[in-house]
Design a protein around this motif. Structure first.
Motif, mmCIF file in Angstrom:
data_model
loop_
_atom_site.group_PDB
_atom_site.id
_atom_site.type_symbol
_atom_site.label_atom_id
_atom_site.label_comp_id
_atom_site.label_asym_id
_atom_site.label_seq_id
_atom_site.Cartn_x
_atom_site.Cartn_y
_atom_site.Cartn_z
ATOM 1 N N LYS A 9 0.849 -1.186 0.000
ATOM 2 C CA LYS A 9 0.000 0.000 0.000
ATOM 3 C C LYS A 9 0.882 1.232 0.000
ATOM 4 C CE LYS A 9 -2.073 3.481 2.421
ATOM 5 N NZ LYS A 9 -1.665 4.339 3.549
ATOM 6 N N GLY A 153 -8.204 7.432 6.138
ATOM 7 C CA GLY A 153 -7.091 6.494 6.298
ATOM 8 C C GLY A 153 -7.439 5.080 5.847
ATOM 9 N N ASP A 156 -5.365 1.836 4.229
ATOM 10 C CA ASP A 156 -4.663 0.837 5.050
ATOM 11 C C ASP A 156 -5.560 -0.377 5.237
ATOM 12 O OD1 ASP A 156 -2.457 2.483 5.473
ATOM 13 O OD2 ASP A 156 -3.327 3.414 7.264
HETATM 14 MG MG MG Z 1 -2.773 7.242 5.825
#
Ligand code: MG
Ligand code: ASP
Length: 411
Positions: A9, A153, A156
């Motif tokens: 990632k 976020g 992830d």
């Molecule tokens: Mg991040």
């Protein structure tokens, strides 16, 4: 024959501009040459998501969550397509897929959807066809057939969940720091990079403010024992491995010190001290989806007491609005809000078996003339709420008192 499957990632900073996208493509190409199959999850370029959110709020201060997801998901679609084009330029076979095309299914909780299942049929087919699969992070398909995002976020989470679904050998999270540190290197000069950290420690660090990875993604990693490495996309250093507990892991009892400035303290003064009142207060707040943390009730005098707790600064306004009504009803005196606080925490799985750690922490703060206003503990962490202005000093003092710096060897 493939040497194995790796899910990688790359965060927003790792694909912030054309040069960095090209560098990521080169890195991917070198893994291909070594014989690995690769599924690569990308975040939106740089601050794209923040910019899109800002744009939405300028148009409508209260945008519909479904359309927010339509909007925000475009950031990752762009970066996945661009990275794929960069790979093509290098002669690497690759294909870009959205979350829905990748078989990621979510619930309907737009802007913070949960992954309910992954059916990676298309991904398997593309790997078989010899492609590197570039997946737009942070998104999936809702039961209504709409695009849904996984909370800020969330790339992830896409990566860790895919690594599990694909039974990948490793999940590498590339970011702009070399790994997980004993403290924020911007605050503590002497902070040291850790070679290994447990899921539990990482979770405490993430939720306590050292946000290298989204907390939900670490929960998923822990649940399915996904081996995760956090490392930099700007160099070739090995990074930090997040794993289950290993015997005698790096020895130290305390592994890290974190600082969180995202909370505010609320005190309800003159609360009648009788059964059911605390339940009433916290029920009203939790009903509105606001989570409350550290709670302290003072000793009561003359049948009245003060109750203090912390909430996220972003929830403060809403919490006070709700409490004003409750305070009138239960005939408490007043509400006092205080934003000038911070939380300093020490974290380490080794603390489980070492009762003296809390005393040492309080002692260090006392010696530095830092007043502790509230305390909370978990099995592997101790947090103190202190004045915000004392935060930096507290982190540095604790970091050196527990011997976490580069100069001290932690075995
Ligand atoms: Mg991040
Ligand atoms: N672009 C999204 C965000 O900024 C998702 C991610 O970066 O993981 O929150």
């Amino acid at each position: 024959m493939s040497k194995g499957l790796i899910v990688q990632k790359y965060g927003g900073s790792s694909v912030a501009n054309i040069e960095r996208i090209r560098n990521v493509a080169k890195r991917i190409s070198s893994y291909r040459r070594k014989g690995y199959d690769l599924v690569v999850v990308v975040s939106a370029l740089g601050d794209t998501t923040d910019e899109l959110v800002e744009l939405a709020h300028q148009i409508n201060p209260d945008p519909s969550p479904r359309e927010m997801d339509m909007l925000m998901a475009t950031g990752e679609q762009a970066s996945s397509a661009l990275l794929t084009m960069a790979l093509h330029k290098l002669g690497v076979d690759a294909v870009a897929l959205t979350g829905p095309q990748s078989g990621i299914y979510t619930d309907k909780d737009y802007t913070k959807a949960k992954i309910v299942k992954i059916i990676p049929k298309r991904i398997h087919e593309e790997i078989k066809a010899g492609n590197v699969v570039i997946v737009a992070g942070f998104q999936g398909l809702s039961p209504d057939g709409d695009i849904a995002t996984l909370g800020r976020g969330g790339s992830d989470l896409t990566a860790v969940a895919l690594a599990h679904a694909l039974k990948a050998d490793l999940c590498e999270i590339f970011t702009d720091v070399d790994g997980i540190y004993t403290a924020d290197p911007r605050i503590v000069k002497d902070a040291k990079k850790l070679d290994v950290i447990t899921y539990d420690e990482m979770l405490e660090m993430a939720s306590l403010g050292s946000q290298v990875m989204q907390a939900r993604s670490i929960e998923v990693g822990k649940k399915f024992s996904v081996p995760i490495v956090v490392r930099s996309s700007l160099n070739d250093r090995p990074g930090t491995l997040i794993t289950e507990e290993v015997d005698g892991m790096e020895g130290a009892v305390v592994r890290g010190v974190s600082l969180d400035k995202s909370e505010a303290k609320v005190t309800i003064v003159g609360v009648p001290d009788r059964p059911g009142i605390a339940a009433r207060i916290f029920k009203e707040i939790s009903n509105s989806g606001i989570s409350v943390d550290v709670i302290v009730q003072n000793v009561s005098s003359e049948g009245k007491t003060d109750i203090s707790f912390t909430v996220a600064k972003v929830d403060l306004k809403e919490a006070i609005k709700i409490l004003e009504a409750v305070v009138r009803e239960i005939k408490a005196e007043k509400i006092v809000a205080d934003e000038d606080i911070c939380r300093v925490s020490i974290v380490g799985v080794g603390m489980r078996n070492h009762p003296g750690v809390a005393a040492t922490m309080f002692d260090v703060l006392a010696k530095n003339k830092i007043n502790i206003e509230m305390i909370s503990t978990s099995e592997i962490s101790i947090s103190c709420i202190i004045r915000e202005k004392d935060g930096k000093k507290a982190v540095n003092a604790l970091h050196s008192a527990f011997g976490l710096g580069k100069k001290t060897k932690t075995k």
